[in-house]
Design a protein around this motif. Structure first.
Motif, PDB file in Angstrom:
ATOM      1  N   LEU A 138       5.298  -0.053  11.237  1.00 35.56           N
ATOM      2  CA  LEU A 138       4.836  -0.792  10.058  1.00 35.56           C
ATOM      3  C   LEU A 138       5.760  -1.987   9.765  1.00 35.56           C
ATOM      4  O   LEU A 138       5.283  -3.080   9.447  1.00 35.56           O
ATOM      5  CB  LEU A 138       4.766   0.140   8.841  1.00 35.56           C
ATOM      6  CG  LEU A 138       4.305  -0.498   7.521  1.00 35.56           C
ATOM      7  CD1 LEU A 138       2.868  -0.998   7.605  1.00 35.56           C
ATOM      8  CD2 LEU A 138       4.410   0.519   6.368  1.00 35.56           C
ATOM      9  N   SER A 173      -1.286  -0.513   4.040  1.00 34.36           N
ATOM     10  CA  SER A 173      -0.395   0.511   3.513  1.00 34.36           C
ATOM     11  C   SER A 173      -0.589   0.516   2.014  1.00 34.36           C
ATOM     12  O   SER A 173      -0.611  -0.545   1.400  1.00 34.36           O
ATOM     13  CB  SER A 173       1.056   0.164   3.848  1.00 34.36           C
ATOM     14  OG  SER A 173       1.916   0.820   2.932  1.00 34.36           O
ATOM     15  N   CYS A 230       1.013   3.307   0.288  1.00 33.60           N
ATOM     16  CA  CYS A 230       2.142   4.074  -0.224  1.00 33.60           C
ATOM     17  C   CYS A 230       3.474   3.430   0.136  1.00 33.60           C
ATOM     18  O   CYS A 230       4.542   3.955  -0.197  1.00 33.60           O
ATOM     19  CB  CYS A 230       2.087   5.502   0.289  1.00 33.60           C
ATOM     20  SG  CYS A 230       2.471   5.683   2.030  1.00 33.60           S
ATOM     21  N   GLY A 231       3.415   2.297   0.836  1.00 28.75           N
ATOM     22  CA  GLY A 231       4.666   1.596   1.135  1.00 28.75           C
ATOM     23  C   GLY A 231       5.514   2.320   2.176  1.00 28.75           C
ATOM     24  O   GLY A 231       6.739   2.264   2.114  1.00 28.75           O
ATOM     25  N   GLY A 232       4.864   3.005   3.094  1.00 29.37           N
ATOM     26  CA  GLY A 232       5.595   3.603   4.206  1.00 29.37           C
ATOM     27  C   GLY A 232       6.162   4.978   3.923  1.00 29.37           C
ATOM     28  O   GLY A 232       7.114   5.402   4.571  1.00 29.37           O
ATOM     29  N   GLY A 279       4.407   7.838   4.103  1.00 32.47           N
ATOM     30  CA  GLY A 279       3.683   8.912   4.788  1.00 32.47           C
ATOM     31  C   GLY A 279       2.700   9.636   3.903  1.00 32.47           C
ATOM     32  O   GLY A 279       2.378  10.800   4.146  1.00 32.47           O
ATOM     33  N   ILE A 280       2.206   8.977   2.890  1.00 35.40           N
ATOM     34  CA  ILE A 280       1.296   9.632   1.957  1.00 35.40           C
ATOM     35  C   ILE A 280      -0.140   9.134   2.099  1.00 35.40           C
ATOM     36  O   ILE A 280      -1.086   9.896   2.049  1.00 35.40           O
ATOM     37  CB  ILE A 280       1.753   9.391   0.499  1.00 35.40           C
ATOM     38  CG1 ILE A 280       3.176   9.911   0.310  1.00 35.40           C
ATOM     39  CG2 ILE A 280       0.817  10.084  -0.493  1.00 35.40           C
ATOM     40  CD1 ILE A 280       3.783   9.527  -1.028  1.00 35.40           C
ATOM     41  N   CYS A 281      -0.293   7.828   2.276  1.00 41.75           N
ATOM     42  CA  CYS A 281      -1.636   7.248   2.133  1.00 41.75           C
ATOM     43  C   CYS A 281      -2.453   7.274   3.419  1.00 41.75           C
ATOM     44  O   CYS A 281      -3.670   7.205   3.370  1.00 41.75           O
ATOM     45  CB  CYS A 281      -1.539   5.817   1.613  1.00 41.75           C
ATOM     46  SG  CYS A 281      -0.921   4.634   2.842  1.00 41.75           S
ATOM     47  N   SER A 282      -1.812   7.307   4.557  1.00 37.31           N
ATOM     48  CA  SER A 282      -2.466   7.313   5.876  1.00 37.31           C
ATOM     49  C   SER A 282      -3.222   6.024   6.190  1.00 37.31           C
ATOM     50  O   SER A 282      -3.997   5.986   7.131  1.00 37.31           O
ATOM     51  CB  SER A 282      -3.415   8.512   6.026  1.00 37.31           C
ATOM     52  OG  SER A 282      -4.681   8.238   5.473  1.00 37.31           O
ATOM     53  N   LYS A 283      -2.996   4.986   5.395  1.00 35.14           N
ATOM     54  CA  LYS A 283      -3.725   3.736   5.649  1.00 35.14           C
ATOM     55  C   LYS A 283      -3.153   2.969   6.838  1.00 35.14           C
ATOM     56  O   LYS A 283      -3.730   2.013   7.316  1.00 35.14           O
ATOM     57  CB  LYS A 283      -3.677   2.823   4.415  1.00 35.14           C
ATOM     58  CG  LYS A 283      -4.213   3.443   3.144  1.00 35.14           C
ATOM     59  CD  LYS A 283      -5.679   3.801   3.254  1.00 35.14           C
ATOM     60  CE  LYS A 283      -6.168   4.420   1.969  1.00 35.14           C
ATOM     61  NZ  LYS A 283      -7.452   5.109   2.140  1.00 35.14           N
ATOM     62  N   CYS A 284      -1.950   3.361   7.278  1.00 31.50           N
ATOM     63  CA  CYS A 284      -1.229   2.584   8.288  1.00 31.50           C
ATOM     64  C   CYS A 284      -1.483   3.094   9.706  1.00 31.50           C
ATOM     65  O   CYS A 284      -0.709   2.808  10.612  1.00 31.50           O
ATOM     66  CB  CYS A 284       0.270   2.699   7.996  1.00 31.50           C
ATOM     67  SG  CYS A 284       0.835   4.412   8.100  1.00 31.50           S
ATOM     68  N   LEU A 314       0.997   7.602  12.403  1.00 32.11           N
ATOM     69  CA  LEU A 314       1.225   6.865  11.177  1.00 32.11           C
ATOM     70  C   LEU A 314       2.207   5.741  11.489  1.00 32.11           C
ATOM     71  O   LEU A 314       3.333   6.008  11.929  1.00 32.11           O
ATOM     72  CB  LEU A 314       1.791   7.767  10.067  1.00 32.11           C
ATOM     73  CG  LEU A 314       0.850   8.855   9.531  1.00 32.11           C
ATOM     74  CD1 LEU A 314       1.535   9.641   8.405  1.00 32.11           C
ATOM     75  CD2 LEU A 314      -0.460   8.285   9.019  1.00 32.11           C
ATOM     76  N   CYS A 365       3.964   3.938   9.703  1.00 28.29           N
ATOM     77  CA  CYS A 365       5.213   3.886   8.939  1.00 28.29           C
ATOM     78  C   CYS A 365       6.214   4.928   9.425  1.00 28.29           C
ATOM     79  O   CYS A 365       7.392   4.846   9.098  1.00 28.29           O
ATOM     80  CB  CYS A 365       4.926   4.064   7.452  1.00 28.29           C
ATOM     81  SG  CYS A 365       4.179   5.649   7.046  1.00 28.29           S
TER      82      CYS A 365
HETATM   83 FE1  FES Z   1       1.150   5.105   3.777  1.00 29.09          FE
HETATM   84 FE2  FES Z   1       2.058   5.070   6.277  1.00 29.09          FE
HETATM   85  S1  FES Z   1       2.028   3.497   4.854  1.00 29.09           S
HETATM   86  S2  FES Z   1       1.133   6.681   5.254  1.00 29.09           S
END
Ligand code: FES
Length: 652
Positions: free
Chosen positions: A24, A36, A38-40, A42-47, A90, A92
């Protein structure tokens, strides 16, 4: 350097990064579009990314399976709970170890493209005005006193590079419990600001908010109001819905509504209240269909004609009823939904596209945004047919626009057997050139009237009338079969050889359906019907022709028919009547509800808002009413196809 080389696809961006750099981080440094929320953390899974191996060795890369780090505990936990698709990591959490090629799938891109179904349409690039951000906020400290909002804003600036943000009172009220409940981790919705509003936090959730936020693209028409509910993260249309415009009870057409406002002291306010109530009813309907709450809708984009524009905003439309048709404003508007009494998120924003001129509204601007004549090499004629035809002609060098008063004949009004497009209406007609007898199709069935099973197929609806596209087809077919002549007179049975022609008062009529099969009404085409269509089509053609004069051309490369009517009209029949200029038939296409699509583009991409604002300033507005050439074209255009203009392609 000997740091590993990282190449991102599909962008092709590349760079060398120290071993251990999170993917990321590398993506951000190279300006690769990797999402992203959640800013890296590991919560949002958008990355999510897909490391691709092997195939790229021909570019001199040695890619090993261990080019990225082993799974870490954060990624493992995510995979255990939510499951990562095969091959995904992921971005991030995975770190660079060796040379690697990394693919960013479409759903991991912020500025992903929303694919439009029509082949020639450009995809929509996502760039929404309101977005979600997750942050971890510093806890309050007695030794360094500061407000919770200030620490939240600092964290947002640090993690997301956001400008100084303000917060709505609604957010301030929930801010403290949300921060504490989320243990100093929160998700916020931020409106990134525009010409009117500074960037603001408009909502806050404790912890990571796993939901989405929505926007509405609304085409506010005189007859119907249609809305698309769009997911502002994916860009997908979640639900679509429509209602009749409740203003109809004040007048079917726009001018009768303008006069209702003039005759009644409270008329304008009543109509404003009616359309806003209708809008809220529509929101209730569409949110129920989608199973969401209206408070999840944070943005709405409206397109409409000038009269609807004013009445929706609560501005008296009086000036639009008379020359010189001055708008209160033609500029785009950014408003709060609450200013318009709309029941959406309490801080929801509303954007209304600019109007082009007093007769050419934000709906036409939306059509221009969707069809983009200003980006076209070809000279494009874009026609949106309603009771007013809005006509745009242009290419990348210059764009012209006008409107022309076609009247309601194309919608089946003022036609003896005319009706709105609805089950039971005749929509397609063929006339046999030898027997001069008709066959037809009715909305609700694919069978032709002379096919087996037709009567059973239409038993439910009967045959009730002819809709707008049906009337165009039948008159064009009558013209091709020699039943009606160029100037527009229906011949007698003897003159035409058609047993369906009969004397009807002082002129002749043509019998389309005798009513026997369904014990229904007789459906005929009278000479007055033809006259009505001649007037409507002459208005449309003369508007287009006038723009061509102004452009200095006598032909166009492409014709786009927009609007519901445009979606059903047969290009060939329209050209036989001389509704539209001569052009190769395969260059005449339908854009469907282009105004609604333009609204959706402006909803999903704030740059598109700026684009249309700039384009509208550049469009040359032509006022048909003051152009002597318009009258001249009109007289010639009442003949079918035209008294003077040749239609060489049609005739070949
Ligand atoms: Fe949110 Fe990786 S940036 S899980």
């Amino acid at each position: 350097s000997t740091d590993p080389l990282v190449i991102f696809t599909p962008s092709g961006k590349r760079g060398r990064f120290a071993v251990g750099t999170p993917v990321l981080t590398a993506a951000r440094q190279l300006g690769v579009d990797l999402d992203s929320v959640c800013g890296g953390r590991g919560i949002c899974s958008k990355c999510q990314i897909t490391p691709s191996y092997g195939e790229f060795s021909k570019h001199g890369l040695t890619v090993a399976p261990d080019a990225l780090s082993e799974w870490n505990s954060v990624e493992q936990r995510y995979d255990d709970i939510r499951g990562l698709k095969q091959g995904r990591r992921l971005g991030c959490q995975a770190t660079v170890q060796k040379d690697v090629v990394i693919d960013v799938p479409a759903e991991s891109q912020v500025h992903k493209q929303v694919v439009r179904k029509r082949a020639e349409a450009r995809d929509i690039v996502m760039n929404t005005s309101t977005r979600l951000y997750y942050v971890e906020v510093a806890e309050p400290d007695m030794h360094d006193p500061s407000g919770d909002l200030e620490r939240l804003v600092t964290a947002l600036r640090r993690d997301w590079d956001l400008p100084a943000l303000e917060a709505d009172l609604g957010v301030l009220k929930t801010l403290q419990p949300a921060l504490r409940k989320g243990e100093w981790k929160v998700t916020v919705a931020v409106h990134l600001g525009d010409a009117v509003f500074s960037p603001r936090i408009i909502d806050i959730w404790p912890g990571f908010y796993d939901g989405t936020i929505y926007g509405l693209a609304i085409d506010l028409g005189s007859t119907t109001i249609a809305a698309h509910l769009c997911d502002l993260r994916s860009g997908e249309v979640t639900a679509s819905s429509g209602i009749m415009n409740p203003q109809i009870r004040f007048g079917e057409d726009l001018m009768s509504r303008v006069s209702y406002g003039m005759m009644n002291p409270t008329g304008s306010d009543e109509m404003t209240a009616a359309v806003r109530d209708g809008m809220n009813a529509l929101f209730a309907q569409i949110t129920e269909e989608a199973g969401i709450d209206a408070s999840q809708i944070v943005d709405a984009v409206f397109v409409c004609n000038p009269v609807m524009h004013h009445l929706f905003l609560g501005i008296d439309a009086y000036e639009l009823g008379q020359a010189p048709f001055a708008l209160a404003t033609s500029e785009s508007l950014s408003l709060r939904a609450t200013e318009l009494d709309l029941n959406l998120h309490p801080a929801a924003r509303v954007y209304i596209l600019p109007c082009i001129a007093g007769h050419v509204g934000a709906d036409a601007a939306a059509v221009a945004l969707s069809e983009a004549p200003d980006k076209s090499e070809d000279l494009m004629l874009v026609v949106d047919v309603g009771t007013n035809a809005e006509i745009i002609l242009g290419n990348k060098d210059k764009v012209l626009a006008c409107s022309s008063p076609t009247g309601p004949a194309f919608e089946g009004a003022q036609i003896s057997s005319g009706q709105r497009a609805a089950p039971g209406a005749i929509e397609h007609v063929q006339i046999d050139p030898a027997t001069k007898l008709p066959r037809f199709q009715v909305i609700g069935s694919d069978l032709w009237s002379d096919e087996d099973g037709f009567e059973a197929a239409i038993a439910q609806t009967g045959i009730t009338g002819i809709c707008g596209s049906g009337i165009i087809e039948v008159i064009a077919e009558m013209r091709m079969a020699g039943i009606v002549d160029g100037p527009g007179l229906i011949g007698s049975a003897e003159q035409t050889g058609s047993p369906n022609c009969f004397q009807d008062g002082r002129t002749n009529s043509y019998l389309l359906y005798d009513g026997t099969a369904q014990d229904g009404p007789k459906i005929t085409v009278t000479n007055t019907d033809i006259r009505q269509i001649q007037m409507a089509k002459a208005a449309l053609y003369s508007g287009a022709r006038l723009l061509m004069d102004k452009f200095g051309v006598d032909k166009v490369d492409r014709i786009v028919l927009a609007g519901a009517f445009g979606a059903h009209i047969s290009p060939k029949h329209a050209m036989v009547l001389g509704m539209i200029p001569d052009a190769p038939l395969d260059k005449v296409t339908s854009a469907g509800n282009a105004a609604g699509t333009g609204a959706r583009i402006a909803l999903l991409n704030t740059d598109a808002r700026k684009q249309i604002e700039t384009l509208v300033h550049k469009i040359h507005k032509i006022e048909t009413a003051i152009e002597p050439r318009f009258q001249e074209h009109f007289v010639n255009a009442s003949a079918m196809p035209n008294a003077v203009d040749p239609f060489p392609i049609l005739n070949s």
